[in-house]
Design an enzyme around this catalytic site. Structure first.
Site, short mmCIF file in Angstrom:
data_model
loop_
_atom_site.label_atom_id
_atom_site.label_comp_id
_atom_site.label_asym_id
_atom_site.label_seq_id
_atom_site.Cartn_x
_atom_site.Cartn_y
_atom_site.Cartn_z
N ALA A 131 0.85 -1.19 0.00
CA ALA A 131 0.00 0.00 0.00
C ALA A 131 0.88 1.24 0.00
O ALA A 131 2.03 1.20 0.46
CB ALA A 131 -0.89 -0.01 1.25
N GLY A 169 0.63 -5.11 1.05
CA GLY A 169 -0.42 -5.18 0.04
C GLY A 169 0.06 -5.81 -1.26
O GLY A 169 -0.73 -6.42 -2.00
N GLU A 222 -0.32 -9.33 -0.78
CA GLU A 222 -1.76 -9.64 -0.71
C GLU A 222 -2.38 -9.69 -2.12
O GLU A 222 -3.26 -10.50 -2.38
CB GLU A 222 -2.47 -8.61 0.18
CG GLU A 222 -2.06 -8.78 1.64
CD GLU A 222 -2.62 -7.69 2.54
OE1 GLU A 222 -2.25 -6.52 2.34
OE2 GLU A 222 -3.44 -8.02 3.42
N GLU A 241 3.65 -5.25 7.69
CA GLU A 241 2.76 -4.22 8.24
C GLU A 241 2.98 -3.98 9.72
O GLU A 241 2.85 -2.86 10.21
CB GLU A 241 1.29 -4.62 7.99
CG GLU A 241 0.81 -4.43 6.56
CD GLU A 241 1.06 -5.63 5.66
OE1 GLU A 241 1.90 -6.49 6.05
OE2 GLU A 241 0.45 -5.72 4.59
C1 3H9 Z 1 0.33 -2.26 3.53
O1 3H9 Z 1 0.63 -2.75 2.50
C2 3H9 Z 1 -1.05 -2.30 4.12
C3 3H9 Z 1 -1.92 -3.35 3.48
O2 3H9 Z 1 -1.74 -4.60 4.11
C4 3H9 Z 1 -3.38 -3.05 3.66
C5 3H9 Z 1 -3.89 -1.82 3.01
C6 3H9 Z 1 -5.40 -1.71 3.11
N1 3H9 Z 1 4.61 3.45 0.07
O3 3H9 Z 1 13.34 2.04 1.17
P1 3H9 Z 1 13.79 2.71 -0.06
C7 3H9 Z 1 9.43 4.89 -0.90
S1 3H9 Z 1 1.45 -1.38 4.45
C8 3H9 Z 1 5.10 4.65 -0.22
O4 3H9 Z 1 14.76 3.82 0.05
P2 3H9 Z 1 14.93 0.23 -0.96
C9 3H9 Z 1 10.43 5.28 0.15
O5 3H9 Z 1 9.87 6.18 1.07
C10 3H9 Z 1 2.89 -1.32 3.44
N2 3H9 Z 1 6.42 4.89 -0.43
O6 3H9 Z 1 14.32 1.68 -1.15
C11 3H9 Z 1 11.51 5.91 -0.71
O7 3H9 Z 1 11.08 7.21 -1.04
P3 3H9 Z 1 12.12 8.39 -1.27
C12 3H9 Z 1 3.67 -2.56 3.56
C13 3H9 Z 1 7.24 3.86 -0.34
O8 3H9 Z 1 15.18 -0.27 -2.33
C14 3H9 Z 1 11.49 5.07 -1.97
O9 3H9 Z 1 10.19 4.45 -1.99
N3 3H9 Z 1 4.90 -2.40 2.84
C15 3H9 Z 1 6.80 2.59 -0.03
O10 3H9 Z 1 16.03 0.27 0.04
C16 3H9 Z 1 12.55 3.99 -2.02
O11 3H9 Z 1 12.47 3.24 -0.79
C17 3H9 Z 1 6.03 -2.05 3.45
O12 3H9 Z 1 6.08 -1.84 4.64
C18 3H9 Z 1 5.41 2.39 0.18
N4 3H9 Z 1 4.90 1.19 0.47
O13 3H9 Z 1 13.78 -0.64 -0.27
C19 3H9 Z 1 7.25 -1.91 2.58
N5 3H9 Z 1 7.86 1.75 0.01
O14 3H9 Z 1 12.96 7.96 -2.42
C20 3H9 Z 1 7.99 -0.64 2.91
C21 3H9 Z 1 8.93 2.50 -0.28
O15 3H9 Z 1 11.26 9.56 -1.52
N6 3H9 Z 1 9.10 -0.42 2.03
N7 3H9 Z 1 8.57 3.77 -0.50
O16 3H9 Z 1 12.89 8.48 0.02
C22 3H9 Z 1 10.29 -1.05 2.15
O17 3H9 Z 1 10.48 -1.90 3.00
C23 3H9 Z 1 11.39 -0.65 1.24
O18 3H9 Z 1 11.11 0.65 0.77
C24 3H9 Z 1 11.58 -1.57 0.01
C25 3H9 Z 1 12.60 -0.92 -0.96
C26 3H9 Z 1 12.12 -2.90 0.51
C27 3H9 Z 1 10.27 -1.75 -0.72
#
Ligand code: 3H9
Length: 706
Positions: free
Chosen positions: A68, A107, A110, A130
């Site tokens: 998400a 998500g 999911e 999450e």
């Molecule tokens: C969810 O899914 C809820 C659902 O179950 C239900 C919904 C109803 N959204 O970390 P990085 C941005 S909860 C928005 O430096 P990497 C991040 O801020 C979500 N932005 O890169 C950064 O921005 P900026 C569950 C996001 O390669 C840029 O992307 N998911 C999101 O080291 C690059 O990120 C998570 O918790 C996002 N979801 O790592 C995953 N994700 O360049 C959270 C990233 O402006 N994300 N950004 O600073 C991560 O763990 C890592 O970002 C990921 C990439 C492993 C994906």
């Protein structure tokens, strides 16, 4: 990412009879409102299109989908919701295959779980993280995953938030097949064609049978609940996750989804979620300093560490673990042997715990050398001085470094208080000098304050940030002042604790209040752990420059005069009859406190727990505001990350300035003004706090200005 509105955000292309839908929302294909709309329309369109026999979901770029869009949390929800989109995918009458390359998280996973088949390429990492954001998987994950892989494995994944490799996911039955290459499109098309050729039809995860073995599932849920109740210390989402999985076991799929939604919304609305999401973005924002935008880092392969004490050895371990070559310098062979011993102790304890083999240790130490000759640093790209906290000692080291190091080498000091401008000015190349303030134990603590003196070159600052990344530290840029960001703020809230102790609160009550707030330890326990002698030496050093009007609590000095330095001497504020874990309250300490109160002419009063918290936090927030006001920290979020990663501030509260925003800045200011009536010298409201209250703004309004 919210400004990414360029369409199409879901690309749709027919490959024969297979419709390929590509999630295209860089950098991680997060499922913001546009992508949800696009996906829903494409799935509906595919259902109506007779040319489409099957659907393939892939992600554009490196990743399938990062989940998400976290930036939407806390804002007005926009239709369609992710659960609706996910449901429509599962309901598709045409088989859907998700091909996962890179991450499928939250998500994103999911969505894949709602598909009828799943393929993972070698780069795939799958997880439901999450919980780390104070949430639960809210798009059917808590209902589908246990049905697919059983409650135990599903709970383990959801409660830890960890990522699975493709192989692990295959082993658990979370994916059906591994791709031979990392070309998600080619792999997906080939698998889908094969499935169609075999006459495969839709296969819905909601119908999977892994929960059928009822007793074992119930046991897994009970065990998880017991563990989470002990471990999660006031956190909401772990217990909600367990409740949702219980609903998957006990209720119909539809009712389970309703329960999941209810629990998800409760988490979404909680301040814990707001704190954790703040921490998530703040951890990424701290990486962005003006210098990292302006300059490219210098190359770092060989690192020198001067000093083999606990700090130097810890820094050396961190650098070795990052694959760097390390040379340790000490003044004589005995000190060098001790330094090497300190370093080996770290690896030996990992071997004892079964987390490292002798062979790993030997391979790592092959990159380590030790010497008493500074000349051996001639080829180092970066040297970190970690000797005793004394200006003369540091200047002597820097004179040697200036003499032997090659041109362009970065010269760093691990000082925690001293003036780095003065150190820089002592050498012929001040532009190469920077502060790298590690926290003890340096191989474990995540925080690295990057202290930026006035003459340092931008590419040296950029190099420090690059080093932090290599060392897997969380860097925070700090300006030069006494104590930089963290220790400067610590000095103030620590004094507030001392004042309360002298005024009538016991150190044990204060510690308990802070533990209840979410710190792993209270301030007096921390003193006992770090060693009371360290603060004592600092107080003695600063005695001459102390404002004579300022209140000075002498209780700590009385303990130190008795040699009660904390854990290492078996007693400090606490008694440790059988080592660190046996902490006990000490009536003799309470008696000393009473005597000191009498000597200072203080009639002790009682403090309620909320009052203790109010004073402690007001002191921390006010000094945090000063640090931002003076430009020592770039933004409030830098203060938050410093306190979270260096001082045990509970992450789910987002750091002291995020907490202040939630508590309300007018109330913080009112608290400070109330306390100032007793002690106006100590309680001086920060000009920044006053300004923000006057403007009706909060700290977060300053987080986006750099
Ligand atoms: C969810 O899914 C809820 C659902 O179950 C239900 C919904 C109803 N959204 O970390 P990085 C941005 S909860 C928005 O430096 P990497 C991040 O801020 C979500 N932005 O890169 C950064 O921005 P900026 C569950 C996001 O390669 C840029 O992307 N998911 C999101 O080291 C690059 O990120 C998570 O918790 C996002 N979801 O790592 C995953 N994700 O360049 C959270 C990233 O402006 N994300 N950004 O600073 C991560 O763990 C890592 O970002 C990921 C990439 C492993 C994906």
């Amino acid at each position: 990412m919210s400004c990414q509105t360029a369409l199409p955000i879901v690309d749709s292309a027919l490959h024969g009879n297979i419709l390929v839908l590509t999630l295209n929302n860089p950098p991680v294909n997060a499922l913001g409102v546009e992508i949800r709309r696009g996906l829903l329309a494409a799935i509906d369109g595919a259902g109506d299109n007779p040319a489409v026999e099957a659907i393939l979901l892939v992600g554009a770029g490196r990743h399938f989908c990062g989940g998400a869009d976290i930036r939407e949390f806390g804002k007005t929800p926009q239709a369609p919701t992710l659960p609706e989109v996910v449901q429509r995918i599962e309901d598709s009458s045409k088989p859907v295959l998700a091909t996962i390359q890179g991450v499928a998280l939250g998500g994103g996973l999911e969505v894949a779980l709602a598909a009828h088949y799943r393929l993972a390429t070698g780069s795939a990492r799958l997880g439901l993280p999450e919980v780390l954001l104070g949430l639960l998987p809210g798009a059917g994950g808590t209902q589908r995953l246990p049905r697919l892989i059983g409650a135990r494995a599903a709970l383990e994944l959801m409660l830890s938030g960890r990522h699975l490799s493709a192989e692990e996911a295959l082993g658990l039955g979370l994916v059906d097949r591994l791709g031979d290459s990392d070309d998600a499109l080619a792999e997906g098309l080939a698998y889908m064609r094969q499935l169609l050729a075999q006459g495969a039809t839709v296969r819905r995860t909601r119908d999977a049978q892994a929960l059928n073995e009822h007793t074992a599932q119930r046991q897994a849920i009970d065990a998880a609940r017991q563990q989470a109740t002990q471990k999660s210390r006031g956190l909401l989402s772990p217990l909600h996750i367990i409740q949702a999985v219980e609903a998957a076991l006990d209720q119909s799929f539809e009712d389970g989804l309703r329960e999941e939604r209810r629990l998800f919304l409760e988490c979404l609305d909680s301040p814990q979620r707001a704190g954790l999401v703040h921490a998530f973005f703040a951890e990424r924002e701290v990486l962005k300093a003006p210098e990292t935008r302006a300059a490219a880092p210098r190359a770092i392969a060989r690192v020198g560490v001067v000093g083999g004490g606990t700090m130097g050895a810890g820094i050396a371990v961190t650098a070795l673990d990052a694959g760097l070559e390390v040379t340790m310098i000490e003044r004589d062979q005995d000190a060098l042997n001790r330094g090497r011993g300190n370093l080996e102790k770290v690896y030996d304890s990992l071997i004892d715990k079964g987390r490292l083999t002798q062979a790993d240790k030997a391979a790592t130490l092959a990159r380590f050398s030790a010497s008493t000759d500074y000349q051996d640093l001639a080829h180092a790209d970066l040297v970190i001085e970690a000797v005793f906290e004394d200006m003369a000692a540091k200047l002597a080291v820097f004179a040697e470094l200036d003499r032997v190091c090659k041109a362009g080498a970065v010269l760093a000091s691990n000082t925690s208080y001293l003036d780095i401008n003065a150190i820089a000015d002592s050498v012929s190349r001040p532009a190469d000098v920077i502060g790298l303030h590690f926290f003890s134990p340096a191989n474990i603590m995540k925080l690295l304050e990057i202290v930026v003196p006035s003459k340092v070159a931008s590419d040296v600052v950029a190099t420090a940030f690059e080093l932090a990344k290599k060392l897997r530290k969380v860097p925070v840029r700090a300006g030069v002042c006494d104590g930089f960001i963290g220790n400067r703020i610590l000095a103030v809230y620590r004094q507030a604790a001392d004042h309360m102790m002298e005024d009538g609160a016991s150190p044990y009550q204060i510690d308990q209040v802070l533990r209840d707030f979410g710190f792993p330890m209270g301030p007096f326990q921390v003193t006992d752990l770090a060693g009371g002698d360290i603060g004592w030496a600092t107080r003695q050093r600063k005695a001459a420059t102390r404002d004579p009007r300022a209140r000075y609590v002498q209780i700590a000095d009385r303990l130190c005069e008795r040699g009660w330095f904390g854990q290492k001497t078996g007693r400090g504020y606490y008694l440790y009859p059988e080592g660190p874990r046996s902490a006990r309250q000490d009536p003799e300490v309470l008696a000393i406190i009473d005597t000191e109160r009498a000597r200072a002419g203080i009639a002790p009063r009682s403090f309620s727990n909320p009052e203790i918290l109010r004073r402690y936090m007001a002191a921390m927030i006010n000094e945090g505001a000063n640090v931002v006001h003076e430009g020592i920290a770039l933004r409030p979020l830098d203060v938050d990350i410093t306190l979270i990663h260096g001082y045990g501030f509970p992450r789910y509260r987002g750091g002291p300035l995020k907490y202040a925003d939630q508590y309300g800045l007018p109330q913080v200011l009112a608290d400070i003004r109330e306390f100032a009536e007793e002690d106006p010298l100590f309680w001086k409201a920060s000009p920044l706090l006053v300004q923000l209250v006057e403007r009706g703004e909060n700290f977060d309004s300053l987080n986006h200005s750099h």
